[in-house]
Motif scaffolding. Structure first.
Motif, PDB file in Angstrom:
ATOM      1  N   UNK A  78      46.219  33.047  37.284  1.00  0.00           N
ATOM      2  CA  UNK A  78      47.478  33.058  38.022  1.00  0.00           C
ATOM      3  C   UNK A  78      47.570  34.349  38.821  1.00  0.00           C
ATOM      4  N   UNK A  79      47.792  34.232  40.117  1.00  0.00           N
ATOM      5  CA  UNK A  79      47.808  35.426  40.955  1.00  0.00           C
ATOM      6  C   UNK A  79      46.388  35.898  41.175  1.00  0.00           C
ATOM      7  N   UNK A  80      46.200  37.173  41.535  1.00  0.00           N
ATOM      8  CA  UNK A  80      44.851  37.699  41.735  1.00  0.00           C
ATOM      9  C   UNK A  80      44.023  37.542  40.465  1.00  0.00           C
ATOM     10  N   UNK A  81      42.795  37.109  40.617  1.00  0.00           N
ATOM     11  CA  UNK A  81      41.984  36.846  39.420  1.00  0.00           C
ATOM     12  C   UNK A  81      41.599  38.112  38.677  1.00  0.00           C
ATOM     13  N   UNK A  82      41.757  39.300  39.333  1.00  0.00           N
ATOM     14  CA  UNK A  82      41.385  40.550  38.661  1.00  0.00           C
ATOM     15  C   UNK A  82      42.511  41.079  37.766  1.00  0.00           C
ATOM     16  N   UNK A  83      43.663  40.429  37.786  1.00  0.00           N
ATOM     17  CA  UNK A  83      44.745  40.815  36.882  1.00  0.00           C
ATOM     18  C   UNK A  83      45.340  42.167  37.225  1.00  0.00           C
ATOM     19  N   UNK A  84      45.800  42.871  36.181  1.00  0.00           N
ATOM     20  CA  UNK A  84      46.429  44.183  36.412  1.00  0.00           C
ATOM     21  C   UNK A  84      45.722  45.309  35.665  1.00  0.00           C
ATOM     22  N   UNK A  85      44.493  45.050  35.245  1.00  0.00           N
ATOM     23  CA  UNK A  85      43.652  46.102  34.672  1.00  0.00           C
ATOM     24  C   UNK A  85      42.375  46.164  35.500  1.00  0.00           C
ATOM     25  N   UNK A  86      42.174  47.252  36.240  1.00  0.00           N
ATOM     26  CA  UNK A  86      41.010  47.328  37.117  1.00  0.00           C
ATOM     27  C   UNK A  86      40.832  48.770  37.589  1.00  0.00           C
ATOM     28  N   UNK A  87      39.611  49.007  38.116  1.00  0.00           N
ATOM     29  CA  UNK A  87      39.305  50.288  38.760  1.00  0.00           C
ATOM     30  C   UNK A  87      39.354  50.052  40.260  1.00  0.00           C
TER      31      UNK A  87
END
Length: 561
Positions: free
Chosen positions: A349-358
């Motif tokens: 749902x939403x961006x596939x990278x979520x809200x944990x990323x560099x």
């Protein structure tokens, strides 16, 4: 003197016996004569029935009463010559075969004679008032009968319709059900000959083909027990569903679709259309795969960028999922599942990278590490040197693995690092103890061979909070260039036009073999991240063709961290 008394009694007269006896005798004589005459007449008539048939005698439908042997035979054969067999076919069509056309006649005169000889003449009176029906065998010319049958319109093969089997079908409202068979008009010639011959021998007027089994029957009829067993096998699929979950979205595979995939093969066993299953899984992949697709990122600078390169995202393992779905259908049980994946991402749902990323801004030479939406650390870094052809590629990737105390090896040197975090083949983030400043334009003249060089404290913080599979998003953003670098104390410092210290070449990562290490395939296939795996590092990432699987990145470059 005594008196003489007269008697009052009358003296009886003697009967005149001569006259009465004579009358009685005449009656007796008359009756006897009549009886004798009747007896003689009965005997004489009975004697006549030695050569003719009793009254009420019917042979093969012909009344032969009072006919002698020759007369009876003539009468029977005359009727046989006029005999007509009417053949009733499908619908209202009828055809006829005449006795004359096939040479129909009494089979054997002896059978007729035997029937006449079996009569007891003296019993003719007892037989006179009741009918006696007999059937004697008839004979015909077999070749003429076959010719007559072959000449029938119903024997025209060009007009035949083949029978249709009863079969199982699926109805959206009522589920699986048996559709009755449809009788055809294809005739079994030998069966028709036998049925016609039997009817003719019995001199029947009508032969209904539907009732004598001369049409080729379908293999399966509505009440066939085998078909009933198969129906029971299919019934379970009426309400069966396979629900695929993609975050808040779902795809439901129901009985309407399954009914198109399931059939019976020639041996009567259930068959599942694997090609249809393959196409279905491909459609899921086309709709929900996000690997090798563009990503939209709202950067920490407030501007939105589109990241076109990289492999990060969801990618369904189509072969594995086809096999799994085939097995689910074989079992016939409803289920809810996620498909098998070659590559997994953080969110559907939403961006596939979520809200944990560099987040790595290659233009600004600055990165941000967010965990559950919270900024953990940000820092300047030094990336690959573009003047040497070692520019760090932009793109969306994921952390392959992380390792403490790795050794970077080259042709005449060995350089240890404390925190090694590869995300694009041999390109990764690591601490760079040999550097004192980071950021600005250092990378243009004294950059790495592709890796993201970090201050040791920053590398440690990221290492302690990052896990395998977390996305690493690299991009360029014009207008975010920095003129000043950052030293190890976090202070901004100017970058000299010409570096006072030659850049230290960074050797490629060569790790000693580890138990369970999966080496990269030689054909360029990018595997899902595994602990200890060094993946090939594509110079430019291009989304694969629709349905391409496994991943096929373009030409590789020897990028050194």
């Amino acid at each position: 003197m005594g008196e003489t008394k007269k008697s009052n009694k009358k003296t009886k007269e003697a009967p005149k016996s001569g006259t009465s006896q004579s009358g009685f005798s005449k009656l007796q004589i008359t009756l006897a004569g009549i009886f004798l005459a009747v007896a003689v007449l009965y005997f004489l008539m009975g004697n006549a029935y030695r050569d003719v048939f009793f009254p009420g005698t019917i042979i093969n439908g012909v009344n032969v009463s009072g006919l002698n042997l020759a007369g009876a035979q003539t009468a029977i054969n005359t009727l046989a010559s006029d005999y007509i067999l009417t053949i009733g076919e499908n619908g209202d069509a009828t055809e006829q075969i005449s006795g004359k056309a096939i040479g129909l006649c009494l089979e054997d005169e002896n059978s007729l004679r035997s029937l006449l000889d079996s009569q007891i003449p003296l019993t003719w009176g007892l037989q006179a008032f009741r009918e006696k029906e007999y059937t004697l065998n008839m004979q015909y010319d077999q070749e003429k009968l076959r010719s007559a049958i072959e000449a029938l319109d119903c024997m025209d093969k060009g007009q035949w319709t083949a029978p249709e089997n009863a079969y199982i079908t699926y109805d959206k409202d009522s589920g699986y059900k048996i559709v009755p068979e449809v009788a055809g008009t294809e005739i079994l010639p030998d069966k028709l000959y036998e049925a016609a011959a039997e009817a003719i021998c019995r001199l029947e007027d009508t032969l209904l083909l539907n009732e004598v089994g001369v049409y080729k029957p379908p293999r399966y009829s509505f009440d066939d027990p085998t078909l009933a067993e198969r129906l029971a096998l299919f019934q379970g699929y009426s309400d069966m569903t396979v629900t695929y979950q993609f975050g808040s979205r779902s795809e439901v595979l129901d009985g309407n679709t399954l009914s198109e995939w399931i059939s019976l093969n020639k041996s009567g066993k259930r068959s599942i259309d694997r090609e249809a299953v393959v196409e279905y899984v491909k459609s899921l992949a086309k709709k929900y795969n996000t690997a090798y697709s563009s990503k939209t990122l709202e950067t920490s600078y407030g501007e939105t960028v589109t990241i076109k390169n990289g492999y990060y995202g969801w990618m369904i393992d189509k072969e594995a999922e086809v096999n799994a779905l085939m097995e689910i259908i074989r079992n016939g049980e409803s289920t809810s599942r996620e498909p098998a994946y070659l590559l997994e991402a953080e969110s559907h749902d939403g961006p596939d990278y979520g809200n944990t990323y560099v987040e790595i801004n290659l233009t600004a030479q600055h990165l941000f590490f967010y965990k559950d939406g919270e900024l953990i650390v940000e820092s300047d870094f030094v990336s690959g040197n573009p003047s040497r052809g070692n520019a760090t590629p932009d793109g969306a990737y994921s952390l392959t693995y992380k390792e403490r105390n790795a050794t970077l090896k080259g042709e005449n040197y060995r350089t240890p690092v404390s925190y090694w975090m590869p995300f694009n083949g041999n390109i990764g983030m690591h601490d760079s103890s040999w550097r004192s400043t980071f950021g600005a334009s250092i990378y243009k003249t004294n950059g790495s061979h592709g890796c993201i060089n970090l201050p040791p404290s920053v590398a440690e913080t990221i290492f302690e909070n990052i896990e395998q599979g977390i996305p690493v998003l690299c991009y360029h953003l014009s207008g975010t260039e920095q003129k000043q670098a950052t030293n190890l104390s976090g202070e901004k410092v100017s970058v000299p036009a010409v570096p006072s210290v030659p850049a230290t070449p960074e050797p490629p990562v060569v790790l000693p073999p580890q138990d369970g290490m999966v080496l990269p395939p030689q054909d360029g296939t990018v595997l899902p991240p595994q602990e200890g795996t060094i993946l090939p590092s594509p110079d430019v990432q291009v989304p694969p063709e629709d349905g391409a699987d496994p991943l096929q990145p373009p030409a590789q470059t020897d990028v050194i961290p």
